[in-house]
Motif scaffolding. Sequence first.
Motif: not given
Length: 258
Positions: A197, A200, A226
């Motif tokens: 995460n 991301i 995403r």
Amino acid sequence: MQTEIKSGVEVILSWGNKTCRAGVTSTKERINLKVDERLEFGLSGYTGEFQPDATPCIGAFEVSDQHLFFSNFTTSTTFVIENLEGGAELVKARPRQLDMVIPFEMSRILIPSGASISEVTVFTPPPHLLETREAATVTASAMSKLDTASKYFAVLVALCEPRLRGSSMAAVPSVQEVVERLRGINQFRDANRSSINYHIDYLADQKLPVSHWAKYVDEGRMHSKREALVAFSLRFDLVREEHLALLPDLKHSRALRS
């Protein structure tokens, strides 16, 4: 894209053909079309699959010296033309639309037929490219400076992989699926949901301008970071098929998960 289709160069159409012959479940069919040739098609009354010259005729391909044209003769069915080279790109041939230019070098035509979808793969000649010395030079953007050796780029490739290998409708992997997909890389042996995460968030907040694509509503998430990263990266060719080589062997990864 404008593709000049010269005399003697062929457009290739390929499709699966189900059959009831003993011991044979399907065959692969192929037709080559030259300049000024036309192919009308319908659906087989037995299998519901694509069939050249079937009645009733629902569409047609026609080759000119500049383009491959596609027509949809139906009154209510939309055909989808996907780019086989990734990017989740597609165009629609709407009902009664005539002489639509197929813009992709390699494409897949999706034709709804009852409870299934018939597929036709189309290969056209490669496009003409400018010589390197003739091409315009522009200042490199931050997007073009993605570090392909970085951990964040490996995460981005793992997110894009299903759509690069499959179709525009492939699901974007969950964070846990990315953790498992990258586990075969030394840098990701200790990876977990939090670390993935982090990458991301870094991609979405610092590297790629996708914040306006990641929209949220009070009742729940509409488009995740995403999904926004995948859509943006594939649309602008930031992640391409050759980048899949950065990931562990797919069979090996599946074995690790089983």
